[in-house]
Write a protein that holds these residues in place. Structure first.
Motif, PDB file in Angstrom:
ATOM      1  N   ARG A  58     -13.031 -17.341  14.810  1.00  0.00           N
ATOM      2  CA  ARG A  58     -13.403 -16.196  15.641  1.00  0.00           C
ATOM      3  C   ARG A  58     -13.333 -14.879  14.872  1.00  0.00           C
ATOM      4  N   ASN A  59     -12.312 -14.701  14.006  1.00  0.00           N
ATOM      5  CA  ASN A  59     -12.089 -13.414  13.358  1.00  0.00           C
ATOM      6  C   ASN A  59     -12.404 -13.396  11.869  1.00  0.00           C
ATOM      7  N   GLY A  60     -12.666 -14.529  11.271  1.00  0.00           N
ATOM      8  CA  GLY A  60     -12.977 -14.576   9.846  1.00  0.00           C
ATOM      9  C   GLY A  60     -11.758 -14.988   9.026  1.00  0.00           C
ATOM     10  N   THR A  61     -12.019 -15.338   7.787  1.00  0.00           N
ATOM     11  CA  THR A  61     -10.939 -15.833   6.940  1.00  0.00           C
ATOM     12  C   THR A  61      -9.979 -14.742   6.490  1.00  0.00           C
ATOM     13  N   TRP A  62     -10.351 -13.492   6.635  1.00  0.00           N
ATOM     14  CA  TRP A  62      -9.460 -12.403   6.222  1.00  0.00           C
ATOM     15  C   TRP A  62      -8.170 -12.398   7.032  1.00  0.00           C
ATOM     16  N   VAL A  63      -8.145 -12.998   8.214  1.00  0.00           N
ATOM     17  CA  VAL A  63      -6.917 -13.001   9.018  1.00  0.00           C
ATOM     18  C   VAL A  63      -5.833 -13.883   8.396  1.00  0.00           C
ATOM     19  N   LEU A  64      -6.207 -14.707   7.424  1.00  0.00           N
ATOM     20  CA  LEU A  64      -5.195 -15.508   6.744  1.00  0.00           C
ATOM     21  C   LEU A  64      -4.321 -14.659   5.834  1.00  0.00           C
ATOM     22  N   VAL A  65      -4.804 -13.488   5.434  1.00  0.00           N
ATOM     23  CA  VAL A  65      -4.008 -12.611   4.565  1.00  0.00           C
ATOM     24  C   VAL A  65      -2.747 -12.136   5.271  1.00  0.00           C
ATOM     25  N   PRO A  66      -2.830 -11.516   6.471  1.00  0.00           N
ATOM     26  CA  PRO A  66      -1.576 -11.129   7.121  1.00  0.00           C
ATOM     27  C   PRO A  66      -0.743 -12.321   7.579  1.00  0.00           C
ATOM     28  N   LEU A  67      -1.383 -13.461   7.822  1.00  0.00           N
ATOM     29  CA  LEU A  67      -0.619 -14.642   8.228  1.00  0.00           C
ATOM     30  C   LEU A  67       0.071 -15.314   7.044  1.00  0.00           C
ATOM     31  N   ALA A  68      -0.379 -15.042   5.834  1.00  0.00           N
ATOM     32  CA  ALA A  68       0.267 -15.609   4.648  1.00  0.00           C
ATOM     33  C   ALA A  68       1.473 -14.780   4.216  1.00  0.00           C
ATOM     34  N   LEU A  69       1.563 -13.538   4.643  1.00  0.00           N
ATOM     35  CA  LEU A  69       2.679 -12.687   4.236  1.00  0.00           C
ATOM     36  C   LEU A  69       4.043 -13.251   4.633  1.00  0.00           C
ATOM     37  N   PRO A  70       4.226 -13.794   5.844  1.00  0.00           N
ATOM     38  CA  PRO A  70       5.539 -14.388   6.155  1.00  0.00           C
ATOM     39  C   PRO A  70       5.899 -15.567   5.251  1.00  0.00           C
ATOM     40  N   LEU A  71       4.911 -16.347   4.838  1.00  0.00           N
ATOM     41  CA  LEU A  71       5.186 -17.467   3.937  1.00  0.00           C
ATOM     42  C   LEU A  71       5.596 -16.953   2.557  1.00  0.00           C
ATOM     43  N   ILE A  72       4.943 -15.909   2.090  1.00  0.00           N
ATOM     44  CA  ILE A  72       5.306 -15.298   0.808  1.00  0.00           C
ATOM     45  C   ILE A  72       6.716 -14.724   0.885  1.00  0.00           C
ATOM     46  N   ALA A  73       7.025 -14.052   1.992  1.00  0.00           N
ATOM     47  CA  ALA A  73       8.368 -13.492   2.175  1.00  0.00           C
ATOM     48  C   ALA A  73       9.407 -14.603   2.256  1.00  0.00           C
ATOM     49  N   SER A  74       9.066 -15.726   2.860  1.00  0.00           N
ATOM     50  CA  SER A  74      10.000 -16.848   2.953  1.00  0.00           C
ATOM     51  C   SER A  74      10.299 -17.440   1.580  1.00  0.00           C
ATOM     52  N   VAL A  75       9.284 -17.567   0.758  1.00  0.00           N
ATOM     53  CA  VAL A  75       9.488 -18.086  -0.602  1.00  0.00           C
ATOM     54  C   VAL A  75      10.346 -17.105  -1.403  1.00  0.00           C
ATOM     55  N   ALA A  76      10.069 -15.815  -1.254  1.00  0.00           N
ATOM     56  CA  ALA A  76      10.864 -14.804  -1.969  1.00  0.00           C
ATOM     57  C   ALA A  76      12.323 -14.836  -1.509  1.00  0.00           C
TER      58      ALA A  76
END
Length: 150
Positions: A58-76
């Motif tokens: 519905r919104n395009g693949t760009w919405v995966l960018v803000p949704l990936a931030l919590p995963l990046i923060a979790s790894v950090a």
């Protein structure tokens, strides 16, 4: 803090980070795979057709960018918990803060789902204090320089 208490707190912090990773992966998989949004209704010779769309469709693949931030923060945060270095903790804290700010900014479009990850990771970072800075070998006093010793 005793060694046993430090070990228990580290295990609890790792479990908390694991919950943050699970929540983050759940957000990504839900956005990719779960049809949540109503699509179009069309009628043809075969009958009425209802279509649904995922959040990404519905919104395009760009919405995966803000949704990936919590995963990046979790790894950090996982790296910061396993290796208690002040620079790693600072980087993880910055990633967690960015996740919380993004969740508050996007609160009207589902950003509130990012806040549990920020809370879990903040708890994990607070459970494991950084190690005290150890003096370098050049800064440590030599035994010969210590008065009273031969």
């Amino acid at each position: 803090m005793s060694v046993a208490v430090r070990a228990r707190r580290r295990r609890l912090a790792l479990r908390t980070v694991g919950a943050g990773v699970a929540w983050s992966l759940g957000l990504l998989l839900t956005a990719l795979l779960t049809p949540l949004l109503d699509g179009q209704t069309s009628a043809d010779a075969n009958g009425l057709t209802l279509s649904t769309a995922t959040y990404v469709q519905r919104n395009g693949t760009w919405v995966l960018v803000p949704l990936a931030l919590p995963l990046i923060a979790s790894v950090a945060a996982a790296v910061a918990v396993t290796r208690p270095d002040r620079r790693l903790r600072r980087a993880a804290g910055t990633a967690v803060l960015a996740t919380a700010v993004l969740g508050l900014v996007l609160v009207t479009s589902g950003g509130v789902l990012l806040l549990p990850v920020a809370i879990l990771l903040t708890v994990a970072l607070r459970l494991t204090p950084p190690q005290a800075d150890t003096p370098r070998q050049a800064d440590a006093p030599r035994q010969a320089d210590t008065p009273g010793r031969r």
